[in-house]
Design a protein around this motif. Structure first.
Motif: not given
Length: 154
Positions: A9-14, A16-38
């Protein structure tokens, strides 16, 4: 892996909605991506292994009570997913699809491939699935999941 998805996502500058630059939205994405593993991944994969792979390898179906326990574990995390991550939003990070939605739905397709329609009695989850499929493209989504959706036929 999640690390590769974020790198791409970063390398190919997809968009913005895929991995948002807005910190609150990005935090929601990161939160889910961390939670989902287990949670989603762990419980969804366990159901798939229990219902499809173990019987395939051993030639023996699992006892119904064991399958029931695994299904209940998955149902607990599905409720958490709906209440914590989806809430009343179209997608995990808000009004647009993100990597979190793609990762979530891919993991949920494993139990579906095992013959467990987890969307049937969960209208909120079913509507979210429909939105994710439409955002990705229904044909592409079906092609990507063809193998897992046919796994129960093994």
């Amino acid at each position: 892996s999640i690390a590769i998805l974020l790198y791409l996502a970063r390398k190919f500058k997809t968009p913005d909605h895929w991995y948002p630059s807005d910190l609150q939205k990005r935090a929601r994405v990161d939160e889910y991506l961390s939670w989902q593993h287990v949670n989603i991944r762990g419980k969804g994969s366990k159901l798939f292994l229990t219902k499809v792979l173990v019987p395939l390898l051993t030639g023996q179906p699992l006892p119904p009570e064991k399958l029931e326990g695994v299904t209940e574990e998955l149902n607990v995390v599905l409720t958490q997913f709906e209440e914590k991550f989806l809430q009343d939003k179209p997608f995990i990070a808000g009004s647009e699809i993100s990597l979190a939605d793609i990762v979530a739905l891919v993991e949920l397709m494993q139990p579906v491939g095992a013959g467990y329609d987890l969307f049937e009695e969960r209208p909120k989850l079913a509507e979210w699935r429909r939105r994710v499929e439409e955002a990705v493209g229904k044909q592409l989504f079906q092609e990507a999941h063809e193998g897992i959706l046919n796994a129960k036929n093994l």
